[in-house]
Design an enzyme around this catalytic site. Structure first.
Site, PDB file in Angstrom:
ATOM      1  N   ASP A  34     -14.332  20.612 -10.951  1.00 13.10           N
ATOM      2  CA  ASP A  34     -14.578  20.938  -9.299  1.00 13.10           C
ATOM      3  C   ASP A  34     -15.560  21.882  -9.125  1.00 13.10           C
ATOM      4  O   ASP A  34     -16.065  22.194  -8.146  1.00 13.10           O
ATOM      5  CB  ASP A  34     -13.012  21.206  -8.613  1.00 13.10           C
ATOM      6  CG  ASP A  34     -11.941  20.074  -8.938  1.00 13.10           C
ATOM      7  OD1 ASP A  34     -10.704  20.446  -8.609  1.00 13.10           O
ATOM      8  OD2 ASP A  34     -12.688  19.019  -9.195  1.00 13.10           O
ATOM      9  N   TYR A  37     -18.930  20.688  -9.108  1.00 13.58           N
ATOM     10  CA  TYR A  37     -19.104  19.678  -8.014  1.00 13.58           C
ATOM     11  C   TYR A  37     -19.382  20.614  -6.929  1.00 13.58           C
ATOM     12  O   TYR A  37     -20.630  20.635  -5.988  1.00 13.58           O
ATOM     13  CB  TYR A  37     -18.010  18.895  -7.788  1.00 13.58           C
ATOM     14  CG  TYR A  37     -18.094  18.039  -6.745  1.00 13.58           C
ATOM     15  CD1 TYR A  37     -17.518  18.733  -5.443  1.00 13.58           C
ATOM     16  CD2 TYR A  37     -18.820  16.739  -6.787  1.00 13.58           C
ATOM     17  CE1 TYR A  37     -17.724  17.708  -3.991  1.00 13.58           C
ATOM     18  CE2 TYR A  37     -18.894  16.028  -5.799  1.00 13.58           C
ATOM     19  CZ  TYR A  37     -18.453  16.635  -4.419  1.00 13.58           C
ATOM     20  OH  TYR A  37     -18.419  15.422  -3.229  1.00 13.58           O
ATOM     21  N   ASP A  38     -18.297  21.789  -6.681  1.00 14.85           N
ATOM     22  CA  ASP A  38     -18.620  22.709  -5.634  1.00 14.85           C
ATOM     23  C   ASP A  38     -19.822  23.580  -5.246  1.00 14.85           C
ATOM     24  O   ASP A  38     -20.620  23.629  -4.239  1.00 14.85           O
ATOM     25  CB  ASP A  38     -17.581  23.877  -5.318  1.00 14.85           C
ATOM     26  CG  ASP A  38     -16.196  23.169  -5.111  1.00 14.85           C
ATOM     27  OD1 ASP A  38     -15.195  23.764  -5.460  1.00 14.85           O
ATOM     28  OD2 ASP A  38     -16.244  21.901  -4.839  1.00 14.85           O
ATOM     29  N   SER A  83      -4.842 -11.651  11.770  1.00 14.57           N
ATOM     30  CA  SER A  83      -3.778 -11.167  10.875  1.00 14.57           C
ATOM     31  C   SER A  83      -2.926 -12.312  10.128  1.00 14.57           C
ATOM     32  O   SER A  83      -3.477 -13.332  10.173  1.00 14.57           O
ATOM     33  CB  SER A  83      -2.716 -10.652  11.957  1.00 14.57           C
ATOM     34  OG  SER A  83      -2.632 -11.443  12.679  1.00 14.57           O
ATOM     35  N   GLU A 114      -3.158 -10.217  -4.250  1.00  7.47           N
ATOM     36  CA  GLU A 114      -3.328  -8.632  -4.155  1.00  7.47           C
ATOM     37  C   GLU A 114      -2.049  -8.124  -3.644  1.00  7.47           C
ATOM     38  O   GLU A 114      -1.213  -8.970  -2.986  1.00  7.47           O
ATOM     39  CB  GLU A 114      -4.395  -8.803  -3.367  1.00  7.47           C
ATOM     40  CG  GLU A 114      -5.821  -9.313  -3.614  1.00  7.47           C
ATOM     41  CD  GLU A 114      -6.921  -9.431  -2.415  1.00  7.47           C
ATOM     42  OE1 GLU A 114      -6.433  -8.956  -1.425  1.00  7.47           O
ATOM     43  OE2 GLU A 114      -7.616  -9.701  -2.608  1.00  7.47           O
ATOM     44  N   LYS A 116      -0.511  -5.760  -1.003  1.00  6.58           N
ATOM     45  CA  LYS A 116      -0.784  -5.899   0.391  1.00  6.58           C
ATOM     46  C   LYS A 116      -0.390  -4.150   0.688  1.00  6.58           C
ATOM     47  O   LYS A 116       0.802  -3.825   0.742  1.00  6.58           O
ATOM     48  CB  LYS A 116       0.115  -6.610   1.064  1.00  6.58           C
ATOM     49  CG  LYS A 116      -0.040  -6.716   2.720  1.00  6.58           C
ATOM     50  CD  LYS A 116       0.994  -7.631   3.465  1.00  6.58           C
ATOM     51  CE  LYS A 116       0.367  -7.788   5.087  1.00  6.58           C
ATOM     52  NZ  LYS A 116       0.736  -6.476   5.831  1.00  6.58           N
ATOM     53  N   ARG A 137      -8.938  -2.701  13.610  1.00  6.23           N
ATOM     54  CA  ARG A 137      -8.684  -4.189  13.746  1.00  6.23           C
ATOM     55  C   ARG A 137      -8.539  -4.280  15.360  1.00  6.23           C
ATOM     56  O   ARG A 137      -9.047  -4.903  15.996  1.00  6.23           O
ATOM     57  CB  ARG A 137      -7.410  -4.413  13.234  1.00  6.23           C
ATOM     58  CG  ARG A 137      -7.247  -6.200  13.411  1.00  6.23           C
ATOM     59  CD  ARG A 137      -5.953  -6.663  13.253  1.00  6.23           C
ATOM     60  NE  ARG A 137      -5.299  -6.172  11.933  1.00  6.23           N
ATOM     61  CZ  ARG A 137      -5.245  -7.092  10.938  1.00  6.23           C
ATOM     62  NH1 ARG A 137      -5.953  -8.219  10.857  1.00  6.23           N
ATOM     63  NH2 ARG A 137      -4.555  -6.306   9.912  1.00  6.23           N
ATOM     64  N   GLU A 171      -8.095  -1.620   3.827  1.00  3.30           N
ATOM     65  CA  GLU A 171      -7.056  -0.768   4.469  1.00  3.30           C
ATOM     66  C   GLU A 171      -7.335   0.672   4.121  1.00  3.30           C
ATOM     67  O   GLU A 171      -7.214   1.127   2.854  1.00  3.30           O
ATOM     68  CB  GLU A 171      -5.812  -1.755   3.603  1.00  3.30           C
ATOM     69  CG  GLU A 171      -4.311  -1.398   4.506  1.00  3.30           C
ATOM     70  CD  GLU A 171      -4.217  -2.284   5.638  1.00  3.30           C
ATOM     71  OE1 GLU A 171      -5.048  -3.193   5.806  1.00  3.30           O
ATOM     72  OE2 GLU A 171      -3.099  -1.925   6.161  1.00  3.30           O
ATOM     73  N   LYS A 311       6.058 -11.248   2.070  1.00  6.82           N
ATOM     74  CA  LYS A 311       6.961  -9.963   2.510  1.00  6.82           C
ATOM     75  C   LYS A 311       7.948  -9.571   1.397  1.00  6.82           C
ATOM     76  O   LYS A 311       8.768 -10.563   1.169  1.00  6.82           O
ATOM     77  CB  LYS A 311       7.315 -10.186   3.949  1.00  6.82           C
ATOM     78  CG  LYS A 311       6.254 -10.508   4.966  1.00  6.82           C
ATOM     79  CD  LYS A 311       5.310  -9.307   5.126  1.00  6.82           C
ATOM     80  CE  LYS A 311       5.591  -8.269   6.051  1.00  6.82           C
ATOM     81  NZ  LYS A 311       4.843  -7.266   6.343  1.00  6.82           N
TER      82      LYS A 311
HETATM   83  N1  3B8 Z   1      -3.082  -4.814   3.498  1.00 13.17           N
HETATM   84  C1  3B8 Z   1      -3.910  -5.604   2.564  1.00 13.17           C
HETATM   85  O1  3B8 Z   1      -3.989  -4.970   1.166  1.00 13.17           O
HETATM   86  C2  3B8 Z   1      -4.586  -6.792   2.659  1.00 13.17           C
HETATM   87  C3  3B8 Z   1      -4.629  -7.254   4.101  1.00 13.17           C
HETATM   88  C4  3B8 Z   1      -5.445  -8.374   4.292  1.00 13.17           C
HETATM   89  C5  3B8 Z   1      -5.546  -8.888   5.916  1.00 13.17           C
HETATM   90  O2  3B8 Z   1      -4.882  -8.270   6.757  1.00 13.17           O
HETATM   91  C6  3B8 Z   1      -6.387 -10.328   5.875  1.00 13.17           C
HETATM   92  C7  3B8 Z   1      -6.352 -10.805   7.249  1.00 13.17           C
HETATM   93  C8  3B8 Z   1      -7.126 -11.938   7.262  1.00 13.17           C
HETATM   94  F1  3B8 Z   1      -7.345 -12.544   8.381  1.00 13.17           F
HETATM   95  C9  3B8 Z   1      -7.684 -12.513   6.113  1.00 13.17           C
HETATM   96  C10 3B8 Z   1      -7.633 -11.916   4.957  1.00 13.17           C
HETATM   97  C11 3B8 Z   1      -6.881 -10.758   4.797  1.00 13.17           C
HETATM   98  O3  3B8 Z   1      -6.695 -10.209   3.721  1.00 13.17           O
HETATM   99  C12 3B8 Z   1      -6.363  -9.152   3.356  1.00 13.17           C
HETATM  100  N2  3B8 Z   1      -5.865  -8.690   2.116  1.00 13.17           N
HETATM  101  C13 3B8 Z   1      -5.362  -7.467   1.814  1.00 13.17           C
HETATM  102  N3  3B8 Z   1      -5.329  -7.172   0.635  1.00 13.17           N
END
Ligand code: 3B8
Length: 328
Positions: A34, A37-38, A83, A114, A116, A137, A171, A311
């Site tokens: 660090d 870097y600084d 969304s 992936e 979320k 968004r 994100e 979810k």
């Molecule tokens: N929060 C997330 O980690 C995450 C969110 C989205 C999205 O909201 C999303 C919305 C779309 F219309 C299309 C792909 C997407 O892909 C995404 N991929 C992610 N990994």
């Protein structure tokens, strides 16, 4: 020092500091201390003060912007930020797979899964490799221009490794350790605590003072390409590889599967494991990999037909109320 020497030294310092920013904030693998870097940053700040004409917007010294903004400008997304539709269990993932197979005319679907990330969805535009604008968004078509706040996120490059013009989606989030540290400080001051990292990330990026955003140790994972010029990309996994090569921070936990049963095994596996992550996730995202397949599947009014958010079951938040246990 004459102007030419200063110009060369400034170019060298910008390049080397960008590289060390990348190692520290994107790869989480610092190559210098660090202090070293600084020292580099301090020399660049002094040179830019001595030679103001040589200061450029993509300089690492320009991450923490100027004065608080009076308000946020509106930004129209060229490609709408939609969304995700939700799937709440294995059977609904099988339904998603059936709908995908009915909607594509050639080949078998390959799925990319992936984490979320539970943060704030953002869109960031680069022109010739330089960060030019970042936005929320919003309602999917119109977002808020939060460029000054997003520039304070060290894992978001100000300059790409190739001079490409593109728009990326990602994100922004607050790592759990930063959240806990922030709430400890607020508790000591007797201030109201934040409920969760997502609220803090959203609140920090949607307030008008970039210096406050800079203090919040925010981070970002880039997860998609909104639009790109001059490069042919054929699949989501290829797009993510390109984004990684450009210097973006990509979440390493993604996996590709050909069979929805393997997708189900993977996403259910993360239901338990998510507590080990240094950030909050509120589910998994399952995407059809081929852009040709995505094109065929298209969108509903508000969501892509080629992706779904799995979810997690609501965590059993058990609270002790006057000696009896209740699940909420
Ligand atoms: N929060 C997330 O980690 C995450 C969110 C989205 C999205 O909201 C999303 C919305 C779309 F219309 C299309 C792909 C997407 O892909 C995404 N991929 C992610 N990994």
């Amino acid at each position: 020092m004459d102007l030419e020497t200063a110009k060369n030294r400034i170019e060298y310092l910008k390049e080397i500091i960008d590289q060390h920013n990348y190692f520290y904030y994107v790869k989480d693998d610092p190559q210098i201390t660090d202090q070293e870097y600084d020292q580099l940053i301090r020399e660049l700040i002094q040179l830019e003060e001595q030679f103001p004409a040589l200061q450029t917007p993509d300089s690492p010294t320009q991450r923490v912007g100027g004065e608080p903004l009076p308000y946020f400008e509106k930004v129209e997304h060229r490609i709408p930020m939609l969304s995700l539709g939700n799937s709440f269990n294995a059977e609904e993932l099988r339904d998603f797979d059936r709908r995908v197979r009915q909607g594509i005319t050639a080949g078998q679907p390959r799925y990319v899964c992936e984490l979320k990330i539970d943060g704030l969805a953002i869109s960031v535009r680069y022109e010739n490799g330089l960060f030019v604008q970042g936005s929320t968004r919003g309602d999917g078509t119109i977002g808020e221009d939060i460029t000054q706040n997003l520039k304070t996120i060290r894992s978001l490059p100000l300059k790409l490794k190739q001079p490409l013009s593109l728009e990326v989606r990602g994100e922004a989030f607050m790592p759990r350790k930063a959240f806990e540290r922030l709430n400890r400080i607020r508790a000591e001051k007797g201030e109201q605590l934040f409920a969760n990292p997502r609220n803090v990330a959203a609140g920090s990026l949607r307030q008008l003072d970039p210096k406050l955003a800079a203090e919040r140790s925010l981070d970002v994972f880039i997860y998609g390409i909104g639009s790109i010029e001059g490069v042919e990309v054929e699949s989501h996994s290829q797009g993510l590889a390109l984004l990684g090569d450009l210097g973006f921070k990509i979440n390493p936990e993604m996996r590709a599967f050909d069979d929805i049963e393997d997708v189900i095994g993977f996403v259910e596996g993360w239901t338990e494991k998510r507590g080990q992550l240094p950030y909050d996730i509120d589910g998994m995202v399952v995407k059809v990999n081929s852009y040709a397949h995505q094109q065929e599947l298209g969108f509903t009014a508000k969501s892509p037909r080629w992706a779904t958010a799995y979810k997690f079951p609501a965590e059993e938040a058990v609270t002790r109320l006057e000696g009896i246990e209740v699940s909420v």
